[in-house]
Design a protein around this motif. Structure first.
Motif, short mmCIF file in Angstrom:
data_model
loop_
_atom_site.label_atom_id
_atom_site.label_comp_id
_atom_site.label_asym_id
_atom_site.label_seq_id
_atom_site.Cartn_x
_atom_site.Cartn_y
_atom_site.Cartn_z
N GLU A 223 11.92 23.24 55.92
CA GLU A 223 13.24 23.78 55.59
C GLU A 223 14.30 22.85 56.15
O GLU A 223 14.28 22.49 57.33
CB GLU A 223 13.41 25.19 56.17
CG GLU A 223 14.68 25.87 55.73
CD GLU A 223 14.75 27.30 56.24
OE1 GLU A 223 15.63 28.06 55.77
OE2 GLU A 223 13.94 27.67 57.12
N VAL A 224 15.23 22.44 55.31
CA VAL A 224 16.28 21.52 55.73
C VAL A 224 17.41 22.32 56.37
O VAL A 224 17.91 23.27 55.78
CB VAL A 224 16.82 20.73 54.52
CG1 VAL A 224 17.99 19.85 54.94
CG2 VAL A 224 15.72 19.89 53.90
N PRO A 225 17.81 21.95 57.58
CA PRO A 225 18.91 22.68 58.23
C PRO A 225 20.25 22.39 57.57
O PRO A 225 20.43 21.34 56.94
CB PRO A 225 18.88 22.16 59.66
CG PRO A 225 18.27 20.80 59.55
CD PRO A 225 17.27 20.89 58.43
N ASP A 226 21.17 23.31 57.71
CA ASP A 226 22.53 23.10 57.21
C ASP A 226 23.38 22.33 58.21
O ASP A 226 24.31 21.62 57.83
CB ASP A 226 23.19 24.46 56.93
CG ASP A 226 22.39 25.28 55.93
OD1 ASP A 226 22.60 25.08 54.72
OD2 ASP A 226 21.57 26.11 56.35
N PHE A 227 23.05 22.48 59.50
CA PHE A 227 23.87 21.89 60.56
C PHE A 227 22.98 21.39 61.69
O PHE A 227 21.99 22.03 62.03
CB PHE A 227 24.85 22.95 61.09
CG PHE A 227 25.46 22.62 62.42
CD1 PHE A 227 26.46 21.68 62.53
CD2 PHE A 227 25.02 23.26 63.58
CE1 PHE A 227 27.02 21.37 63.76
CE2 PHE A 227 25.57 22.96 64.81
CZ PHE A 227 26.57 22.01 64.91
N VAL A 228 23.34 20.25 62.24
CA VAL A 228 22.61 19.68 63.37
C VAL A 228 23.59 19.35 64.49
O VAL A 228 24.65 18.76 64.25
CB VAL A 228 21.84 18.41 62.97
CG1 VAL A 228 21.43 17.60 64.19
CG2 VAL A 228 20.61 18.77 62.16
N PHE A 229 23.24 19.77 65.71
CA PHE A 229 24.00 19.40 66.89
C PHE A 229 23.20 18.33 67.62
O PHE A 229 22.07 18.56 68.05
CB PHE A 229 24.20 20.61 67.80
CG PHE A 229 25.00 20.33 69.05
CD1 PHE A 229 26.29 19.84 68.96
CD2 PHE A 229 24.45 20.56 70.29
CE1 PHE A 229 27.03 19.58 70.11
CE2 PHE A 229 25.18 20.31 71.45
CZ PHE A 229 26.48 19.82 71.35
N LEU A 230 23.77 17.14 67.75
CA LEU A 230 23.06 15.99 68.33
C LEU A 230 23.42 15.87 69.80
O LEU A 230 24.49 15.39 70.16
CB LEU A 230 23.41 14.71 67.58
CG LEU A 230 22.58 13.47 67.93
CD1 LEU A 230 21.11 13.68 67.55
CD2 LEU A 230 23.13 12.24 67.24
N ALA A 231 22.51 16.33 70.66
CA ALA A 231 22.74 16.35 72.10
C ALA A 231 22.03 15.19 72.77
O ALA A 231 21.43 14.33 72.12
CB ALA A 231 22.27 17.68 72.68
N HIS A 232 22.09 15.14 74.08
CA HIS A 232 21.34 14.15 74.85
C HIS A 232 20.95 14.78 76.18
O HIS A 232 21.52 15.78 76.62
CB HIS A 232 22.16 12.87 75.07
CG HIS A 232 23.41 13.08 75.87
ND1 HIS A 232 23.43 13.16 77.24
CD2 HIS A 232 24.70 13.22 75.47
CE1 HIS A 232 24.67 13.34 77.67
NE2 HIS A 232 25.46 13.38 76.62
N VAL A 233 19.97 14.21 76.84
CA VAL A 233 19.52 14.70 78.14
C VAL A 233 20.54 14.30 79.19
O VAL A 233 21.10 13.20 79.15
CB VAL A 233 18.13 14.13 78.48
CG1 VAL A 233 17.63 14.71 79.80
CG2 VAL A 233 17.15 14.44 77.36
N VAL A 234 20.80 15.19 80.14
CA VAL A 234 21.80 14.91 81.18
C VAL A 234 21.19 14.06 82.29
O VAL A 234 21.72 13.02 82.65
CB VAL A 234 22.37 16.24 81.75
CG1 VAL A 234 23.36 15.94 82.87
CG2 VAL A 234 23.03 17.04 80.64
N ASP A 235 20.08 14.51 82.86
CA ASP A 235 19.40 13.74 83.90
C ASP A 235 17.91 14.08 83.87
O ASP A 235 17.45 14.88 83.05
CB ASP A 235 20.01 14.00 85.28
CG ASP A 235 20.02 15.47 85.66
OD1 ASP A 235 19.07 16.19 85.28
OD2 ASP A 235 20.96 15.92 86.32
N VAL A 236 17.16 13.47 84.76
CA VAL A 236 15.70 13.64 84.75
C VAL A 236 15.31 15.09 85.02
O VAL A 236 14.44 15.65 84.35
CB VAL A 236 15.05 12.71 85.79
CG1 VAL A 236 13.54 12.93 85.83
CG2 VAL A 236 15.35 11.25 85.46
N ALA A 237 15.97 15.72 85.99
CA ALA A 237 15.65 17.12 86.32
C ALA A 237 15.98 18.04 85.16
O ALA A 237 15.25 18.99 84.87
CB ALA A 237 16.39 17.55 87.58
#
Length: 555
Positions: A223-237
């Protein structure tokens, strides 16, 4: 792991907070197994002490008892639990979980766990009584039994359909997640433990089983999403907060916990592997009014964004995600936090200029971030002090406030950048924008808007009773007890959100950062423009009203 299983999910829905809370004690059956093992050792010490480490004959004996005793016993006990009083007061709890996950296998009442222990113990006891028992069989069979139950509840089709087409007899020897998923969707079929043979023998095999398994294993359930939020990791923990690692941990606002320390080295090694060979991956999803919203993560950690040599690599990863979204047919992609850093890619402008024919709309969401901060400022305020004043958000906030005839002290050493922003204001409003170069200028101002990190020493210049509004990442330290500190701009998702079971960083359940919410609004409204680069001040009120109209609320 949704980035591996997206095309093979039996049930497309996400797991919500209610199900996670209900299944919080899913591991009770492990405690019960430990008690049963201890009781068996106390009752039959001589028998168990004499067990060898391994006896291959025990495997064959256990297999015979499993097929002859455990499978039929479970089948009829299971059918009994689906009737009247037993279902209403016991088994209905297990079926109350809407979306199957491996944890769901252990979500049952004590009576059901006791029955399961009897079913599990039969092959071990049978093999031991005929003299073929071993310690390897005890631990091996229990691990096999629990693993098979978790596999059946994982809601991801793990078997290729070609395997069953090549060897049709296997269909009756081992069940699949789609086979057991049908039992939860249509409760009067597919009662077997692990072998559909017994459903076939006693007439309860669902006729859809084989075709459903084929459809899902072939990837048709995508299923293709309508919306994507592109995040990133903050730190290792923070990587330990990923939902595919610890579901319970990720369902609560992030705080550093001691239990993360032992797995920190492992996460660090995975981080190095992600650097070497990485691509954006999917970590969670939810629905609002039928629209599928997903969160993808660029496998880059916060500190990397401040390494000059990492700039091109990070932009390549973001560009890959945008092009992948465009190819899939996604309508809106929103950039999170540092993924839209002005120095990195001009707030997304780099990608829109490079690919002018993009069908996916790229959104930085900062228009709503500005709106959230501005609507936090109480009525009657005549003067504010702002750090990070010439940034993308600082500029928009300053221009908006001067239109309201609120004096804005903009902390910046660059007269050129200040004058550029001041000239954007109407002539009659320019006097409300004032350049300051020292924190001392704000020693009588109780409304601070913080867009640049403040040290405890710099905070000392704020008078008692000051409130710090923030759009700086990470948030400043709450150093002053005689002042109040706002959290990062955020909004609560609408009440009709479905399948949300992950907390976004340190935010409460159901709350997302304003830039995420901005992308959600863009998607719900069906807007067709890119929101990149400088913030359009004229759209701040438009986006704010649209957010409220769609059920998003201030925190």
């Amino acid at each position: 792991m949704l980035f591996l299983t997206r095309r093979r999910r039996v049930q497309r829905e996400g797991v919500d907070f209610q199900q996670i809370d209900n299944e919080w004690d899913w591991d009770n059956f492990l405690i019960l197994q430990a008690y049963v093992g201890a009781a068996a050792y106390c009752l039959f010490p001589s028998l168990l002490r004499g067990l060898p480490l391994w006896d291959p004959r025990g495997l064959a004996a256990a297999a015979v008892v499993h097929v002859a005793v455990s499978e039929p016993l479970f089948y009829w006990a299971h059918r009994l639990f689906h009737k009247g009083h037993l279902f209403d007061h016991y088994h209905s709890l297990h079926h109350s979980s809407k979306v199957l996950q491996s944890f769901t296998a252990g979500f049952a009442t004590p009576l059901e766990h006791l029955v399961m222990c009897v079913v599990m113990a039969a092959p071990i006891l049978g093999a031991t009584l005929v003299g073929f028992g071993s310690l390897g069989l005890v631990y091996g069979y229990v691990l096999f039994f629990d693993s098979m139950r978790c596999m059946g509840h994982c809601s991801v089709e793990v078997f290729p359909s070609r395997l069953f087409e090549s060897l049709p007899v296997l269909r009756y020897v081992v069940y699949t997640p789609s086979y057991h998923g049908l039992h939860h969707m249509e409760q009067d079929s597919n009662f077997c433990l692990f072998m559909p043979l017994f459903d076939a023998l006693w007439g309860t095999l669902n006729t859809k089983s084989w075709q459903l398994q084929k459809d899902i294993s072939s990837g048709k359930n995508d299923e293709v999403p309508d919306f994507v939020f592109l995040a990133h990791v903050v730190d290792v923990a923070f990587a330990a907060h990923s939902p595919f690692l610890l579901r319970s941990y990720s369902s609560m606002p992030y705080t550093f916990s001691i239990f993360v320390l032992p797995i920190w080295p492992i996460i660090f090694l995975v981080m190095l592997m992600m650097w070497a060979c990485s691509k954006p991956f999917l970590v969670s999803f939810y629905r609002i009014r039928g629209l599928l919203h997903q969160t993808w993560v660029v496998p880059r950690y916060g500190f990397q964004y401040f390494l000059p040599f990492a700039k091109d690599g990070i932009n390549d990863q973001i560009e890959l995600a945008i092009l992948r979204a465009d190819k899939m047919g996604i309508k809106v992609l929103s950039l999170a936090a540092l993924n839209k850093n002005e120095a990195l890619n001009g707030g997304g402008t780099l990608f829109v200029d490079k690919h002018p024919n993009l069908k996916v709309r790229v959104v930085h969401g900062n228009t709503l971030t500005a709106a959230v901060i501005l609507n936090e400022i109480p009525d009657g305020v005549k003067e504010v002090f702002m750090t990070g004043a010439t940034s993308k958000l600082g500029r928009a906030i300053a221009l908006y406030l001067c239109r309201k005839k609120i004096r804005v002290m903009m902390l910046t050493m660059s007269s050129e950048r200040f004058l550029k922003i001041q000239k954007e204001a109407a002539p009659e409003h320019q006097e409300y924008l004032v350049q300051v170069t020292k924190y001392q200028a704000a020693q009588n101002c109780k409304t601070w808007i913080v867009g640049k990190w403040l040290t405890p020493r710099e905070q000392r210049w704020a008078p008692p009773g000051t409130h710090f509004h923030q759009f700086v990442v990470p948030p400043i330290l709450s150093f002053r007890r005689d002042c109040t500190y706002g959290k990062l701009a955020a909004m609560r998702l609408p009440k009709d959100v479905e399948g949300l079971g992950v907390c976004e960083y340190t935010l409460d359940r159901g709350v997302v950062h304003a830039c995420h919410a901005g992308g959600v609004v863009h998607s719900l409204e069906g807007w067709t423009h890119h929101e990149v680069g400088a913030i359009d001040v004229d759209r701040i009120d438009v986006v704010w009203k649209a957010a409220l109209k769609n059920g998003l609320t201030p925190v």
